[in-house]
Design a protein around this motif. Structure first.
Motif, PDB file in Angstrom:
ATOM      1  N   ASN A   1       0.834  -1.209   0.000  1.00  0.00           N
ATOM      2  CA  ASN A   1       0.000   0.000   0.000  1.00  0.00           C
ATOM      3  C   ASN A   1       0.863   1.250   0.000  1.00  0.00           C
ATOM      4  O   ASN A   1       0.557   2.242  -0.676  1.00  0.00           O
ATOM      5  CB  ASN A   1      -0.946  -0.006   1.199  1.00  0.00           C
ATOM      6  N   HIS A   2       1.957   1.204   0.765  1.00  0.00           N
ATOM      7  CA  HIS A   2       2.878   2.343   0.784  1.00  0.00           C
ATOM      8  C   HIS A   2       3.528   2.538  -0.575  1.00  0.00           C
ATOM      9  O   HIS A   2       3.636   3.677  -1.075  1.00  0.00           O
ATOM     10  CB  HIS A   2       3.942   2.122   1.860  1.00  0.00           C
ATOM     11  N   ALA A   3       3.939   1.431  -1.201  1.00  0.00           N
ATOM     12  CA  ALA A   3       4.571   1.521  -2.519  1.00  0.00           C
ATOM     13  C   ALA A   3       3.587   2.060  -3.552  1.00  0.00           C
ATOM     14  O   ALA A   3       3.943   2.903  -4.397  1.00  0.00           O
ATOM     15  CB  ALA A   3       5.088   0.142  -2.949  1.00  0.00           C
ATOM     16  N   LYS A   4       2.338   1.599  -3.503  1.00  0.00           N
ATOM     17  CA  LYS A   4       1.340   2.069  -4.462  1.00  0.00           C
ATOM     18  C   LYS A   4       1.027   3.540  -4.257  1.00  0.00           C
ATOM     19  O   LYS A   4       0.749   4.256  -5.221  1.00  0.00           O
ATOM     20  CB  LYS A   4       0.068   1.223  -4.341  1.00  0.00           C
ATOM     21  N   ALA A   5       1.061   3.992  -3.004  1.00  0.00           N
ATOM     22  CA  ALA A   5       0.817   5.407  -2.725  1.00  0.00           C
ATOM     23  C   ALA A   5       1.910   6.277  -3.336  1.00  0.00           C
ATOM     24  O   ALA A   5       1.646   7.404  -3.775  1.00  0.00           O
ATOM     25  CB  ALA A   5       0.732   5.633  -1.213  1.00  0.00           C
ATOM     26  N   GLN A   6       3.152   5.750  -3.371  1.00  0.00           N
ATOM     27  CA  GLN A   6       4.241   6.493  -4.000  1.00  0.00           C
ATOM     28  C   GLN A   6       4.107   6.514  -5.521  1.00  0.00           C
ATOM     29  O   GLN A   6       4.579   7.434  -6.169  1.00  0.00           O
ATOM     30  CB  GLN A   6       5.584   5.881  -3.598  1.00  0.00           C
ATOM     31  N   GLY A   7       3.475   5.465  -6.065  1.00  0.00           N
ATOM     32  CA  GLY A   7       3.191   5.441  -7.492  1.00  0.00           C
ATOM     33  C   GLY A   7       4.279   4.790  -8.323  1.00  0.00           C
ATOM     34  O   GLY A   7       5.409   4.597  -7.869  1.00  0.00           O
ATOM     35  N   THR A   8       3.908   4.445  -9.543  1.00  0.00           N
ATOM     36  CA  THR A   8       4.854   3.805 -10.463  1.00  0.00           C
ATOM     37  C   THR A   8       5.669   4.807 -11.262  1.00  0.00           C
ATOM     38  O   THR A   8       6.588   4.422 -11.980  1.00  0.00           O
ATOM     39  CB  THR A   8       4.096   2.906 -11.455  1.00  0.00           C
ATOM     40  N   ALA A   9       5.329   6.099 -11.144  1.00  0.00           N
ATOM     41  CA  ALA A   9       6.035   7.100 -11.954  1.00  0.00           C
ATOM     42  C   ALA A   9       7.199   7.740 -11.223  1.00  0.00           C
ATOM     43  O   ALA A   9       8.130   8.242 -11.855  1.00  0.00           O
ATOM     44  CB  ALA A   9       5.063   8.190 -12.413  1.00  0.00           C
TER      45      ALA A   9
END
Length: 443
Positions: free
Chosen positions: A322-330
């Motif tokens: 969830n933390h990684a997704k909040a930071q985003g893939t960009a």
């Protein structure tokens, strides 16, 4: 790419290529025919289908401008038969002859002067089954693109021809922009890309760890060892229903539990420790209609191998993802692919190989999920039973994990440094134990 040029990330995979670090992906696919295997018919069929796949007819040609760049060009002497091999295995000398042979096959680098793929038809499997082993260089495609290429070797899915033959209708076409508008767009794109690149680089520096003494890091080696794990997809769904999270969260929790038990059995300390996984993420949906090259970003996920409670491991994985997704893939620290595409080819030629050797500063292993369709797949009428994807090992990485969900099963392909990991069988067993332990909490 549509114009034949390799992207920055494609060139990066070329730069990482070495005798001990071959950068090809792979897949070991087993089939159950309805009768005896006609190897001559299958070989001719595979050759004919490979000849119709544009990406398989091309090889790499370096460019003068930009220096260090490359383009895909048609191979004038292309003969698919030169990329096809036939092998018969026997269980007389090996308990798992397919894995033993595939370990030797995957370790062989591809010939970089030819189209970057290899195909092997393997017979002699129990029950009259046969296998198809496919290699594709990572410069040619990412996991989703590799499946698109590989699916061209299979029997056509019902309705697939109609879907491919239908061209999308233009909707709401925008009026042509003038020169000033185009200039503004170009400047805006450059500034945006520069800002994104700086953000990713900053995130990576913050995420870097002191040089780790990772238990799954090792010097590069020629040998490879493969292991195949098959799990019941219903078990994952049961865990999701009981504890929440995504299917991928459950898979990562199973991976964490398996690595914990495996490392403890090898005499390594697991308590109060995490292993960090790079989770590749396809951004192909942002480029609809494109099938070539790599369109990847990624997340970094901490695998909580130090936790003894399997449910606590799942919750920790969910928090990390969830933390990684909040930071985003960009802009997140796992967005290597995005950053690589921002760098020109000369920079990759000069620095990528050295940067690749610093990969353990950011992650300990790669865990990738290769998408599969929901319907049944066949080859010359033979049913596809198992498909084990294989991810290449980056420099100094001793283990790579690739996963595919097909029909009612989860197929996990393990690729390990053969000199550093001699007990891959115990890791296979650890996956079954980790899954059972997590399922037991659902009662």
């Amino acid at each position: 790419m549509l114009d034949g040029r390799l992207s920055g990330l494609d060139v990066a995979f070329l730069c990482l290529e070495g005798e001990r670090t071959p950068m090809h992906m792979g897949a070991v696919v087993t089939f159950e025919p309805g009768g005896p295997v006609d190897t001559e018919r299958l070989t001719l069929l595979l050759a004919a289908r490979a000849a119709r796949i544009p990406q398989l007819r091309k090889h790499i040609r370096p460019t003068l401008l930009p220096p260090g760049g490359a383009v895909w060009v048609d191979d004038p002497g292309f003969d698919p038969a030169e990329h096809l091999h036939l092998h018969h295995v026997s269980s007389l000398y090996e308990p798992d002859p397919l894995a033993a042979f595939a370990s030797l096959w995957i370790a062989e680098p591809l010939d970089m002067s030819r189209p970057l793929w290899d195909l092997c038809l393997v017979t002699g499997l129990p029950g009259g089954r046969f296998a198809v082993l496919l290699k594709l260089h990572h410069a040619l495609a990412d996991g989703a693109g590799a499946f698109t290429i590989g699916s061209g070797l299979l029997d056509e899915l019902p309705g697939a021809r109609a879907v491919r033959a239908t061209s999308p209708k233009p909707v709401g076409a925008k009026p042509a922009r003038g020169a000033l508008g185009l200039l503004k767009d170009g400047v805006s794109t450059v500034l945006t890309q520069a800002a994104e690149g700086a953000s990713i680089a900053s995130s990576m520096l913050r995420a870097a760890r002191p040089y780790p003494a990772s238990p799954i890091s090792a010097p590069d080696a020629d040998e490879r060892s493969l292991g195949f794990v098959r799990l019941d997809l219903a078990d994952l769904r049961r865990v999701r229903k009981a504890h929440g999270g995504t299917t991928n969260d459950v898979l990562l929790a199973i991976v964490a539990g398996a690595l914990r038990d495996w490392l403890i059995n090898r005499g390594h300390r697991a308590d109060d420790r995490t292993l960090r996984a790079l989770i590749p993420v396809s951004v192909r949906a942002r480029h609809p209609g494109s099938t070539d090259g790599n369109q990847l970003s990624g997340y970094l996920c901490d695998l909580p191998i130090g936790l003894t409670d399997p449910v606590a491991r799942l919750r920790a994985v969910r928090r990390s993802m969830n933390h990684a997704k909040a930071q985003g893939t960009a802009t997140g620290p796992g967005a290597f692919g995005v950053l690589a595409n921002r760098l020109p080819a000369p920079v990759h030629r000069l620095a990528t190989r050295a940067a690749g050797r610093a990969a353990p500063l950011l992650f300990d292993t790669v865990v990738t999920n290769v998408p599969m369709p929901g319907g049944p797949l066949t080859l010359d009428g033979a049913r596809l039973r198992e498909i084990y994807p294989l991810v290449p090992l980056p420099p100094h990485q001793a283990l790579g994990i690739a996963i595919s969900l097909y029909r009612d099963s989860v197929h996990i392909g393990l690729q390990a440094n053969g000199e550093a990991v001699a007990d891959l069988g115990s890791l296979r067993d650890a996956f079954a134990k980790s899954t059972a332990t997590l399922v037991d909490t659902c009662a």
